[in-house]
Design an enzyme around this catalytic site. Structure first.
Site, PDB file in Angstrom:
ATOM      1  N   ARG A  31      21.465  23.158  27.952  1.00 27.03           N
ATOM      2  CA  ARG A  31      21.143  23.343  29.290  1.00 27.03           C
ATOM      3  C   ARG A  31      21.035  24.955  29.331  1.00 27.03           C
ATOM      4  NH1 ARG A  31      26.010  20.774  28.641  1.00 27.03           N
ATOM      5  NH2 ARG A  31      27.688  21.733  29.238  1.00 27.03           N
ATOM      6  N   GLU A  78      30.581  25.369  26.134  1.00 22.64           N
ATOM      7  CA  GLU A  78      31.400  24.920  27.530  1.00 22.64           C
ATOM      8  C   GLU A  78      33.032  24.538  26.868  1.00 22.64           C
ATOM      9  OE1 GLU A  78      32.650  25.532  30.057  1.00 22.64           O
ATOM     10  OE2 GLU A  78      31.924  24.151  31.828  1.00 22.64           O
ATOM     11  N   HIS A  99      28.568  28.726  30.774  1.00 19.90           N
ATOM     12  CA  HIS A  99      28.994  27.771  31.562  1.00 19.90           C
ATOM     13  C   HIS A  99      30.184  28.004  32.323  1.00 19.90           C
ATOM     14  CE1 HIS A  99      26.850  24.872  28.420  1.00 19.90           C
ATOM     15  NE2 HIS A  99      26.991  25.889  27.776  1.00 19.90           N
ATOM     16  N   ASN A 141      25.395  17.325  36.111  1.00 19.59           N
ATOM     17  CA  ASN A 141      25.792  17.824  37.287  1.00 19.59           C
ATOM     18  C   ASN A 141      25.333  16.752  38.624  1.00 19.59           C
ATOM     19  OD1 ASN A 141      25.215  21.036  36.188  1.00 19.59           O
ATOM     20  ND2 ASN A 141      27.221  19.989  36.295  1.00 19.59           N
ATOM     21  N   ARG A 147      25.385  31.015  35.273  1.00 22.38           N
ATOM     22  CA  ARG A 147      25.457  29.781  34.794  1.00 22.38           C
ATOM     23  C   ARG A 147      24.259  28.973  34.537  1.00 22.38           C
ATOM     24  NH1 ARG A 147      29.235  26.257  38.857  1.00 22.38           N
ATOM     25  NH2 ARG A 147      28.840  24.726  36.933  1.00 22.38           N
ATOM     26  N   HIS A 148      24.173  28.061  33.638  1.00 25.73           N
ATOM     27  CA  HIS A 148      23.135  27.265  33.458  1.00 25.73           C
ATOM     28  C   HIS A 148      22.578  26.683  34.675  1.00 25.73           C
ATOM     29  CE1 HIS A 148      25.141  23.652  33.906  1.00 25.73           C
ATOM     30  NE2 HIS A 148      26.047  24.072  32.845  1.00 25.73           N
TER      31      HIS A 148
HETATM   32  C1  LIG Z   1      27.577  20.501  35.183  1.00 20.09           C
HETATM   33  O1  LIG Z   1      26.977  19.707  33.953  1.00 20.09           O
HETATM   34  C2  LIG Z   1      27.415  19.976  32.808  1.00 20.09           C
HETATM   35  C3  LIG Z   1      26.777  19.044  31.994  1.00 20.09           C
HETATM   36  O2  LIG Z   1      25.554  19.227  32.063  1.00 20.09           O
HETATM   37  C4  LIG Z   1      29.085  20.241  32.500  1.00 20.09           C
HETATM   38  O3  LIG Z   1      29.338  20.498  31.219  1.00 20.09           O
HETATM   39  C5  LIG Z   1      29.706  20.928  33.406  1.00 20.09           C
HETATM   40  O4  LIG Z   1      31.081  20.595  33.484  1.00 20.09           O
HETATM   41  C6  LIG Z   1      29.154  20.379  34.818  1.00 20.09           C
HETATM   42  N1  LIG Z   1      30.108  21.257  35.815  1.00 20.09           N
HETATM   43  C7  LIG Z   1      30.828  20.694  36.831  1.00 20.09           C
HETATM   44  C8  LIG Z   1      31.671  21.496  37.184  1.00 20.09           C
HETATM   45  O5  LIG Z   1      30.752  19.455  36.734  1.00 20.09           O
END
Ligand SMILES: *[C@@H]1O[C@H](CO)[C@@H](O)[C@H](O)[C@H]1NC(C)=O
Ligand SMILES: *[C@@H]1O[C@H](CO)[C@@H](O)[C@H](O)[C@H]1NC(C)=O
Ligand SMILES: *[C@@H]1O[C@H](CO)[C@@H](O)[C@H](O)[C@H]1NC(C)=O
Ligand SMILES: *[C@@H]1O[C@H](CO)[C@@H](O)[C@H](O)[C@H]1NC(C)=O
Ligand SMILES: *[C@@H]1O[C@H](CO)[C@@H](O)[C@H](O)[C@H]1NC(C)=O
Length: 455
Positions: free
Chosen positions: A286, A306, A371, A238, A231-232
Site C-alpha cells: 500500500r 506498520e 503507516h 481500511n 500515510r498510504h
Molecule cells: C488501514 O489498513 C491497513 C491495511 O491495509 C492496516 O494496516 C491499517 O492498520 C489500517 N488502519 C487502521 C487504523 O485501521
C-alpha cells in the site's frame, strides 16, 4: 521494560556542558539532544542559563554593555544565573533521577569549566563538554538572524539594532573565551564541532551513553530542508476496518496516489519546483502503490513497516474486543507499552525507527510514505510529543504533512487531498472508528526552550 536500561545498568549520569560563543547554535543542539533522548525514554533536560539570567536580571536594561567583562553588575547577574541553573540541575539529577542534563551556557573560561567539573565529580555525574566552534561568517550571520527574531532580549527593537548589538555582545565574549584544547584539556571528555561538522574532534568519550550522544551530534546538519510525511492511501482493509495485512489500495486510495505528485509540487512552492527529494516507503504494497506516481528516487525500508499486530493481524477492532477482551483493554490502558501477542508495541517501533531518525538527520528533503503507528512515532520525535500521548494522535488518511525544522521549533503545515477516506482513528475505550474534535488538538509542537539566547 524500558528500551534503554543502559543508564540503569551502567548507572551513568551525564552532564553535557555546552561551550561556545553566542550564535553558534548551542541552544539548537541542546534542544535536539534532549528531544532525541526523551524520544528514546532517557530522562533528559536542558538548563538554559539565558532564561535564568533574564529572570534574575529582569529589571535591568539588557544590551551589549551588560555583557562587558568589565561591567561588575552584569557579571554579578550572570554569575547568579549560572549558579542557579547549576543548583537546579543538580537537584534534578538527585531528586528526579535525571540521566542527561544539559547546561546551555556561554561563559566558558577554563576556570568556570573547572568549577563545573568539580561539582559534577562530587556528585558522581560524568561531565562531557560539547563545544560548537565556528568561524564561518555566513553561518554565524544566519544564526544571528535566527536568534534576534526569537530572542526576548530584542523584543520591540529594530532588526539593525539587534544585529549590531548582538555582534558587539559576541565581541565582548571573545575577549575572554578559551576554546577546548587537546593538550590543556587532555583529561576531559569533550566533543568539539568545528563549523558544524566540517571537522569533529573527540576526546576521551568513554561511556555508552556519551557515545550515543556523540553519534547523534555527528549526524546533525543545519542546511534548510523539509520533511514530508504521508500515510498510504486508503487500503482495502481500511474499508472493512481490518488491521495489518498487505492489502492493495482501494479505489479512493489510488486516487490519492495519483493526486500526490500535485500536492508535493504545491507544497514545494514556486521557487523549489525542481528540488530533488527522495521518497521513502515501507516494504508493504500500500505504501509503494501510493508512491508509484511520484517522479523521484525511491527507497524501501523494512523499518517503516506498520506495527505488527501479531495474532490480531487481519482482524477488526470489534473482533479483537470480542476475542481478546483483556488485550483490548490492556492496550487502551497503556497503548505505548502494550505489545500485541506475537507482535509489537509502540515502544518496539521506536527502537526500530532509531536508524531512520539518524538517517533523516543526515539527509535533506525526504518524503516518507508509511503507516499510522509509524508516522505517529516519527511525528512525536519532530514535534516533541510525550510518549504516552503519541499513540493517540490523529493522523488522517489522504493528508500530506510538511515539517520544516527551525532553530527553536518545527513548523508544520498540512495539505488535505480532498479525497474522502474512512476514518481509521480509534478513540480510547471503544472499538468504533471515527474522530471527535478533541483528538485534533494534540497536534502541537512542544518547544523545550521557549525563548533562548545566550547567558
Ligand atoms: C488501514 O489498513 C491497513 C491495511 O491495509 C492496516 O494496516 C491499517 O492498520 C489500517 N488502519 C487502521 C487504523 O485501521
Ligand atoms: C566567565 O567566568 C569567569 C569566572 O568564572 C569570569 O571571570 C569571566 O568574566 C566570565 N566571562 C564571561 C564572558 O562571562
Ligand atoms: C591529566 O591527568 C594526569 C594524571 O592524573 C596528570 O598527571 C596531568 O597533569 C593531567 N593533565 C592535564 C593537562 O591536566
Ligand atoms: C492486489 O492487486 C494485484 C494486481 O492488481 C492482484 O493481482 C492481487 O490479487 C490483489 N491482491 C489482493 C489481496 O486483492
Ligand atoms: C535529481 O536526482 C537525480 C538522481 O537521483 C539526478 O539524475 C537529477 O539530475 C537530479 N535533479 C536535480 C534537479 O538535481
Amino acid at each position: 521494560m524500558p528500551v534503554y536500561s543502559i543508564s540503569h545498568v551502567e548507572n551513568v549520569r551525564v552532564c553535557v556542558v555546552m561551550v561556545g560563543l553566542p550564535a553558534r547554535g548551542k541552544s539548537l543542539i541542546s534542544q535536539k539532544i534532549v528531544r532525541y533522548l526523551s524520544w528514546l525514554s532517557i530522562k533528559s533536560k536542558c538548563f538554559n542559563v539565558g532564561s535564568y539570567r533574564r529572570e534574575v536580571a529582569k529589571d535591568t536594561v539588557i544590551n551589549a554593555d551588560f555583557f562587558d567583562p568589565q561591567n561588575p553588575e552584569g557579571l554579578n547577574y550572570r554569575k547568579q544565573a549560572i549558579d542557579t541553573a547549576i543548583i537546579d540541575m543538580m537537584k534534578w539529577f538527585l531528586e528526579e533521577n535525571g540521566v542527561v542534563g544539559i547546561l546551555d551556557a556561554t561563559n566558558s573560561t577554563r576556570k568556570r569549566r573547572d568549577m563545573i567539573l568539580r561539582l559534577c565529580r562530587e556528585n558522581h555525574i560524568e561531565p562531557m563538554f560539547l563545544e560548537s566552534w565556528c568561524d564561518d561568517k555566513e553561518l554565524i550571520l544566519q544564526n544571528i538572524a535566527d536568534v534576534k527574531t526569537t530572542s526576548p532580549d530584542y523584543v520591540e527593537k529594530s532588526s539593525e539594532f539587534a544585529t549590531k548589538d548582538f555582534l558587539k555582545r559576541i565581541e565582548l565574549y571573545e575577549t575572554v573565551y578559551e576554546t577546548m584544547d587537546s593538550v590543556k584539556d587532555a583529561n576531559l571528555s569533550f566533543i568539539k564541532l568545528v563549523n558544524v561538522n566540517a571537522q569533529i574532534i573527540l576526546n576521551r568519550i568513554e561511556t555508552y551513553l556519551e557515545s550515543r550522544i556523540v553519534y547523534y551530534v555527528m549526524n546533525l546538519h543545519i542546511k534548510p530542508r523539509s520533511i514530508w510525511l504521508s500515510r498510504h492511501g486508503e487500503s482495502e482493509f481500511n474499508l472493512t476496518g481490518q488491521i495489518g495485512g498487505d492489502a492493495n489500495l482501494s479505489e479512493r486510495g489510488w486516487k490519492y496516489a495519483k493526486k500526490l505528485p500535485e500536492l508535493v509540487l504545491k507544497s514545494l512552492g514556486e521557487d523549489l519546483q525542481h528540488t530533488n527529494l527522495t521518497v521513502w516507503t515501507s516494504t508493504l504494497k500500500r505504501t509503494q502503490q501510493t508512491a508509484s506516481f511520484l517522479p523521484y528516487k525511491k527507497l524501501q525500508w523494512k523499518a517503516l513497516d506498520e506495527l505488527d499486530a501479531g495474532e490480531c493481524d487481519g482482524m477488526t477492532y470489534e473482533e479483537i474486543e470480542v476475542n481478546y477482551p483483556e488485550d483490548f483493554k490492556a492496550r487502551d490502558d497503556d497503548k505505548y507499552e502494550y505489545r500485541y501477542r506475537g507482535g509489537e508495541s509502540y515502544r518496539d517501533i521506536v527502537i526500530r525507527l532509531e536508524p531512520i531518525i539518524m538517517e533523516l538527520e543526515r539527509q535533506e528533503n525526504i518524503l516518507i510514505i508509511t503507516h499510522q503507528a509509524v508516522l505517529r512515532c516519527l511525528y512525536a520525535y519532530f514535534m516533541n510529543v510525550p510518549q504516552e500521548e503519541s499513540p493517540w494522535m490523529s493522523i488522517p488518511l489522504h493528508t500530506l504533512i510538511k515539517l520544516e525544522p527551525r532553530a527553536y521549533s518545527t513548523l508544520v503545515s498540512r495539505i488535505k487531498a480532498d479525497i474522502p477516506a474512512v476514518s481509521t482513528y480509534k478513540e480510547k475505550g471503544t472499538s468504533q472508528l471515527g474522530e471527535s474534535k478533541s483528538s485534533e488538538n494534540v497536534f502541537k509542537s512542544r518547544d523545550l526552550i521557549k525563548n533562548s539566547s545566550s547567558a
